[in-house]
Design a protein around this motif. Sequence first.
Motif, mmCIF file in Angstrom:
data_model
loop_
_atom_site.group_PDB
_atom_site.id
_atom_site.type_symbol
_atom_site.label_atom_id
_atom_site.label_comp_id
_atom_site.label_asym_id
_atom_site.label_seq_id
_atom_site.Cartn_x
_atom_site.Cartn_y
_atom_site.Cartn_z
ATOM 1 N N GLY A 175 -29.907 27.269 17.138
ATOM 2 C CA GLY A 175 -29.312 27.712 15.883
ATOM 3 C C GLY A 175 -29.353 29.213 15.731
ATOM 4 O O GLY A 175 -29.818 29.955 16.613
ATOM 5 N N ASP A 176 -28.883 29.673 14.597
ATOM 6 C CA ASP A 176 -28.790 31.092 14.254
ATOM 7 C C ASP A 176 -29.884 31.424 13.243
ATOM 8 O O ASP A 176 -29.879 30.912 12.125
ATOM 9 N N ALA A 177 -30.825 32.294 13.634
ATOM 10 C CA ALA A 177 -31.922 32.690 12.750
ATOM 11 C C ALA A 177 -31.589 33.946 11.958
ATOM 12 O O ALA A 177 -32.396 34.396 11.146
ATOM 13 N N GLY A 178 -30.413 34.505 12.153
ATOM 14 C CA GLY A 178 -30.031 35.715 11.440
ATOM 15 C C GLY A 178 -30.352 36.967 12.233
ATOM 16 O O GLY A 178 -31.141 36.943 13.196
ATOM 17 N N ASN A 179 -29.725 38.064 11.848
ATOM 18 C CA ASN A 179 -29.935 39.352 12.495
ATOM 19 C C ASN A 179 -29.658 39.300 14.001
ATOM 20 O O ASN A 179 -30.304 39.998 14.792
ATOM 21 N N LEU B 209 -31.461 30.867 18.796
ATOM 22 C CA LEU B 209 -32.655 30.133 19.199
ATOM 23 C C LEU B 209 -32.350 29.104 20.273
ATOM 24 O O LEU B 209 -31.197 28.666 20.417
ATOM 25 N N ASN B 210 -33.385 28.683 21.000
ATOM 26 C CA ASN B 210 -33.223 27.600 21.976
ATOM 27 C C ASN B 210 -34.444 26.677 21.974
ATOM 28 O O ASN B 210 -34.811 26.120 23.012
ATOM 29 N N ASP B 211 -35.061 26.522 20.803
ATOM 30 C CA ASP B 211 -36.194 25.619 20.683
ATOM 31 C C ASP B 211 -35.707 24.196 20.400
ATOM 32 O O ASP B 211 -34.612 23.982 19.887
ATOM 33 N N THR B 212 -36.519 23.210 20.736
ATOM 34 C CA THR B 212 -36.201 21.803 20.553
ATOM 35 C C THR B 212 -37.224 21.165 19.633
ATOM 36 O O THR B 212 -38.435 21.348 19.813
#
Length: 674
Positions: A558-562, A566-569
């Motif tokens: 997802g998009d965490a901003g700035n 991400l590539n966590d599961t």
Amino acid sequence: MPESGTTRNPARGPLARAVAERSARWLHRAAFSSAVVVALLVVPTAVTMAVPGPLAHSMMTSKLPSAVIGTGLVPAAPPPARWSDVTPASPTPRSLLHLAYDPSGTGHILAFGGDAGAGVYLNDTWLFDGANWSSVATNGAPSARAAYGLAFDVVRGQTVLFGGAASSGTRLNDTWTYASGMWSQVVTSPAPSPRVGLGLAYDSSTGTVVLFGGSGPNGTLLNDTWTFAAGHWARLSLASAPSARSSMVLVNDPGQHGLLMFGGDGATGALGDTWRFANGTWTALVPGGPSPTARWSAGAAFDAAGGRVVVFGGTPGSGGSGDTWAFAHGSWTRVSSPKTPPARYGDAMTYDAAIGASVLFGGYQYPSHFRDTWELGLHGWTRVVDPAGGSGAGTAYDARDGYALFFGGYRSAGEISNSTWAYGSAGWQEIPTSAAPSPRGATMMAYDAKDQEVVLFGGLTSVGPSGDTWTYRGGVWTAVAPATSPGARYGGMMTYDAADGYVVLFGGYSYPNHFADTWAFSKGAWTQLSPSGSSPSARSLSAMSYDAVGNVVLLFGGDAGNGVYLNDTWTFHGGNWTSAAPSGATPPARAAARIACDPNRSVCYLFGGASSPGTPLRDTWAWNGSSWKQRHFVPSPAARSGGGMVYDPGLGAIVLFGGTDAGRNQLDDTWLLR
């Protein structure tokens, strides 16, 4: 033109009704983080200005069936999965073509050639049967061209084509006929001079094909009138005629006992006059009331069911129009419709008597050519064949009605949709709805198996993020007013948690915040959950689905901003989140990807998305409950972000539709992974 498989039981509810209704109409026919907004989805400028932040994308969701209970027999392993392009056949995007309806035989509409943009003119032949397009292989077809004339000669049972322009700009004056699947050139003298943008129509009052005007070599505008019958052209000697012009509307109008002409491109620009040609005489008409604005290169047809000539689109010289007009009994009337094709010019229209509707195809509006097909009946416009290309649609598998459901999303030319479409074994069908959520994209959707309805929440509308809740059952959208709801947002993730028996929502975005909250929806009420231990960090545009084999909700990236992707599961079960520690390789960080789980193969597939700073991806990864493995498929869908993806148990396949490519184009292809 500027450059610019497995069968399933019949679906219940509106899809079945839509198929049945169209079958009846077809009569004798055969089958029927803010910097990434633009990079991930093409959101209308007004929206991105009003709501800065990451581009939102709605999470596809699906309710997957429980694993098959053992019977003592070991089922055969499914064959290796592969992607298949099942996009409905259709002419490629183009403009400045024409359509002609052939009432003989199966009653097909003929389309030929046109302008594909970038200096490419076409000479392919297509037939439309009211439901499907099919390409026709022909020998000795006319050369590639655009802005020619085309009309069906009822008396002689053949389609007549004349003139047009080659891609070099050379004006043409060859004559061709099409009948029984073959093109034949007609060599005749005399013949009209080379020209482009001519008017050509069959005159039912005289049984002849009539030609008027056009633009000759060096752009010379013409106003001569010719007839074609029995293989010969004859120029008419007339006392008076309309002013010289090209790209006008010229249509057979039995109500006028002749032809109706409107507008065109004249010596001083776009024209808005109306003329009748009957008994060998041109007569200027003075319609009562309002008339269409001056324009050229509009689509038009005689609507026999309504006893009227209908006109759509056209251009005054800059940009296309999106209005529909009808001429009957000496007057023009603006036609209203709940939905209309996007504005355009260079579109083609004809009337299809077998379905009782006018058919529109193609056209141009900067910067894109169109390949959409629409039908105009007495109750308005309906898009057919497939949905418009787009991204950010809400997606869920509706198990009650038996189809994959797609709602809304962002379309070409800045349009935000609120159309409802179903995909199943019968292909694409638009679901007519009397009420629906407002146009939006990046909305969240999931099928609630316990309550047997699709749930929709939020999304990005033209005025900003929304916080409304809707349910869909049996083709009907219903607004829900829970006492408590998540805050307005878009780009969150939502799916049905079968193990826990509720719809779960996580994250999303509303300027200036990304969210990290978890909500449950059941029996018409939202409840905020308080997971113990750790939870995913605040984010939007993650990929999330329910893994029926592991009995967990699966979330990735997802998009965490700035600019941080991400590539966590993560997995969710029993109200709590758990950070997974996959062994081996992990998909690269991304946002606006999609996950759908295939219980037949006990695997969840992740596809596409965009890497920071917004480069679309086309890789496919498989999750087996403990690790990721990249799968290399040939063929494979093109790189994209924001497509809709969902598992359809009836098809035994994952359905992928649309998305946004690297050139910010809205894709309209359909793929199955099975």
